[in-house]
Design an enzyme around this catalytic site. Structure first.
Site, PDB file in Angstrom:
ATOM      1  N   ASN A  21      78.318 -10.422 -66.799  1.00 20.43           N
ATOM      2  CA  ASN A  21      78.947 -10.343 -65.709  1.00 20.43           C
ATOM      3  C   ASN A  21      79.072 -11.725 -65.018  1.00 20.43           C
ATOM      4  O   ASN A  21      80.375 -12.425 -65.144  1.00 20.43           O
ATOM      5  CB  ASN A  21      78.384  -9.437 -64.957  1.00 20.43           C
ATOM      6  CG  ASN A  21      79.516  -8.969 -63.531  1.00 20.43           C
ATOM      7  OD1 ASN A  21      80.554  -9.297 -63.598  1.00 20.43           O
ATOM      8  ND2 ASN A  21      78.867  -8.802 -62.305  1.00 20.43           N
ATOM      9  N   ASP A  22      77.937 -12.252 -64.465  1.00 19.45           N
ATOM     10  CA  ASP A  22      78.321 -13.352 -63.759  1.00 19.45           C
ATOM     11  C   ASP A  22      78.509 -14.765 -64.405  1.00 19.45           C
ATOM     12  O   ASP A  22      79.097 -15.489 -64.047  1.00 19.45           O
ATOM     13  CB  ASP A  22      76.778 -13.638 -62.535  1.00 19.45           C
ATOM     14  CG  ASP A  22      76.439 -12.242 -62.100  1.00 19.45           C
ATOM     15  OD1 ASP A  22      77.440 -11.561 -61.492  1.00 19.45           O
ATOM     16  OD2 ASP A  22      75.315 -11.866 -61.770  1.00 19.45           O
ATOM     17  N   ILE A  23      77.906 -14.662 -65.699  1.00 23.26           N
ATOM     18  CA  ILE A  23      78.088 -15.912 -66.421  1.00 23.26           C
ATOM     19  C   ILE A  23      79.417 -16.182 -67.038  1.00 23.26           C
ATOM     20  O   ILE A  23      79.638 -17.248 -67.327  1.00 23.26           O
ATOM     21  CB  ILE A  23      76.837 -16.152 -67.620  1.00 23.26           C
ATOM     22  CG1 ILE A  23      77.232 -14.838 -68.454  1.00 23.26           C
ATOM     23  CG2 ILE A  23      75.619 -15.859 -66.914  1.00 23.26           C
ATOM     24  CD1 ILE A  23      76.251 -15.037 -69.991  1.00 23.26           C
ATOM     25  N   VAL A  24      80.203 -15.176 -66.845  1.00 22.98           N
ATOM     26  CA  VAL A  24      81.672 -15.243 -67.201  1.00 22.98           C
ATOM     27  C   VAL A  24      82.675 -15.137 -66.235  1.00 22.98           C
ATOM     28  O   VAL A  24      83.734 -14.673 -66.276  1.00 22.98           O
ATOM     29  CB  VAL A  24      81.952 -14.473 -68.657  1.00 22.98           C
ATOM     30  CG1 VAL A  24      81.095 -14.747 -69.628  1.00 22.98           C
ATOM     31  CG2 VAL A  24      81.572 -12.630 -68.233  1.00 22.98           C
ATOM     32  N   SER A  29      73.846  -7.320 -60.473  1.00 19.73           N
ATOM     33  CA  SER A  29      73.912  -8.334 -59.152  1.00 19.73           C
ATOM     34  C   SER A  29      74.863  -7.710 -58.187  1.00 19.73           C
ATOM     35  O   SER A  29      74.917  -8.140 -57.215  1.00 19.73           O
ATOM     36  CB  SER A  29      74.548  -9.474 -59.509  1.00 19.73           C
ATOM     37  OG  SER A  29      75.940  -9.618 -60.034  1.00 19.73           O
TER      38      SER A  29
END
Length: 480
Positions: free
Chosen positions: A408-411, A449
């Site tokens: 999720n967050d890393i893309v 997150s």
């Protein structure tokens, strides 16, 4: 009973093995050998310390070592790779609590020595540590007190901080950042009061000062980590690893144990360096990480337009069959579904069909540094196609298909486009620049997150819903 010469030589040998172990872990191909260096080094350290001069009470120590070894072996076999991050956090908590207990014991022994000196009593009945303390001059005892304070404070912060990190990683504590009214002022006040108590202790105050310092440090550890969001938990685990090392080093000084000092310093410094590297990868301030000052939103997030469009296995397989280049971006969802072997088989079939297949790994993918690399190595994915973010980020624009598995967050493009995002400024994998993006995801939720991802709503993105392992398995039979 071994002589001090043997123990000193063993400490040097174990220290060298630990250094070789840390050095080898920086390379996937050398990692297995590096782990064995660490295992042998620890075995040497434990054996020669346990049977060194001044050590006794084997009737109690040996059973405790056996019980600990059995529990360790049981946990190692039972814990899945998906649970490794919370296991690491739990082990950090043990180190911190041990440091607190050892420091308390050291001060009680110091007081026993001082009482014996005041009564002009002998030291024949002293423990090995108390006998060591009895040889120290007054100024050396002052240094011992400083070491005790550091051991209690750092150890207590590490203990409760690690317990909360374990809870967040295991889903037992809400991953969103939370702080009590007063925020960082409470942490600063507790730290200032701890310093005041330390000064009182160094000037002759009673054992109660150490108890209060521990209580305040327990609160600081709890409140620091509660104030950090789940998206930043990989950095937190690395940071707590560093804390546990410094706690061990402080106790090494207290016990006059050179090996514990060296080992603690290695763990503390390597954890701090890794935390710094990860902070750079996330565009975070290292000092803010230490103080627990990040992980919350900066204002109202930007509104997201569009809708999430689903696709079935046939549609994804068709795109893969037509593609010449494919990049796979794994995340914690791959670990949860234990899909790494299915992914490895998919890679094998795509490469056999003449397609270029590579992996893009973000420095904080998963919930532990290096988590994705270990999973892929376990599934026998070739090392040369597993690339770090900086090595592959410029290639997305020329890539036909990107498959995102449980990330999720890393893309998340909001890291670059939305200054109010909790991850604003964080470098991410620019998967949206490719021709087509397929996201393997269990549902439409925001994930661990709690941060919404505009990638899921883009025109070139399709949502491949379902368990990651089942989803990848469903593709295998449809790949030409």
């Amino acid at each position: 009973m071994l002589s001090q010469g043997f123990v000193s030589a063993a400490a040097i040998a174990a220290s060298v093995l630990f250094i070789l172990s840390l050095g080898g872990l920086s390379n996937q191909e050398k990692a297995k050998r590096a782990v064995w260096y660490g295992i042998v080094g620890m075995a040497v350290a434990v054996f020669f310390t346990a049977f060194g001069p001044g050590i006794g009470a084997y009737w109690l120590m040996i059973p405790m070592m056996i019980i600990g070894a059995v529990i360790g072996a049981y946990v190692a076999k039972k814990v899945d790779m998906t649970e490794m991050p919370q296991l690491v956090a739990a082990l950090h908590s043990f180190v911190g609590l041990a440091a607190v207990f050892v420091a308390w014991s050291a001060d009680l022994e110091r007081r026993r020595v001082l009482a014996a000196r005041a009564l002009d009593a002998g030291t024949e009945q002293f423990s090995a540590f108390a006998a060591l303390v009895a040889t120290k001059a007054p100024d050396e005892l002052m240094f011992l007190q400083v070491e005790v304070v550091l051991g209690v404070f750092i150890g207590a912060v590490t203990f409760t901080g690690s317990v909360i990190a374990f809870g967040k990683l295991a889903g037992k504590v809400d991953g969103k950042p939370k702080q009590l009214p007063g925020g960082h002022l409470l942490n600063a006040g507790a730290a200032a009061l701890s310093l005041l108590l330390a000064i009182l202790y160094l000037n002759g105050a009673g054992f109660w000062t150490l108890l209060l310092i521990a209580a305040l440090a327990f609160f600081i550890g709890y409140h620091l980590i509660m104030g950090i969001g789940g998206a930043d938990m990989p950095v937190v685990v690395s940071m707590l690893n560093s804390y546990s090392g410094w706690a061990a080093a402080a106790i090494g000084f207290t016990l006059s144990n050179d090996l514990l000092i060296v080992t603690g310093a290695l763990v503390g410094s390597s954890g701090a360096i890794l935390s710094y590297i990860m902070c750079k990868a996330m565009n975070r301030n290292f000092v803010n990480v230490i103080l627990g000052g990040f992980g919350g939103s900066q204002g109202p997030a930007a509104e997201i337009e569009g809708e999430q469009v689903a696709i079935d296995a046939g549609g994804v397989a068709s795109a893969l069959n037509d593609a010449d280049s494919v990049i796979i971006v794994p995340g914690y969802g791959m670990a949860v579904a234990q899909a790494q072997n299915a992914v490895s088989e998919l890679v094998r079939k795509l490469r056999a069909a003449g397609k270029q297949v590579r992996f893009g790994i973000h420095p904080v993918a998963g919930r532990l540094p290096g988590h994705m690399n270990v999973l892929l190595a376990e599934a026998r994915v070739p090392y040369d196609i597993v690339l770090e973010m900086d090595e592959i980020n410029d290639d997305f624009a020329s890539t036909d298909v990107v498959i995102v598995i449980g990330s999720n967050d890393i893309v998340n493009p909001a890291a670059q486009d939305d200054p109010n995002s909790p991850i604003a400024g964080m470098p991410v994998l620019k998967v949206w620049e490719s021709k087509q993006v397929f996201v393997c995801k269990r549902g439409q939720g925001t994930g661990y997150s709690g941060i919404e991802n505009p990638l899921f709503f883009k025109e070139n993105t399709r949502m491949f819903y379902g368990d990651a392992r089942s989803s990848i398995d469903s593709l295998l039979s449809q790949i030409d």
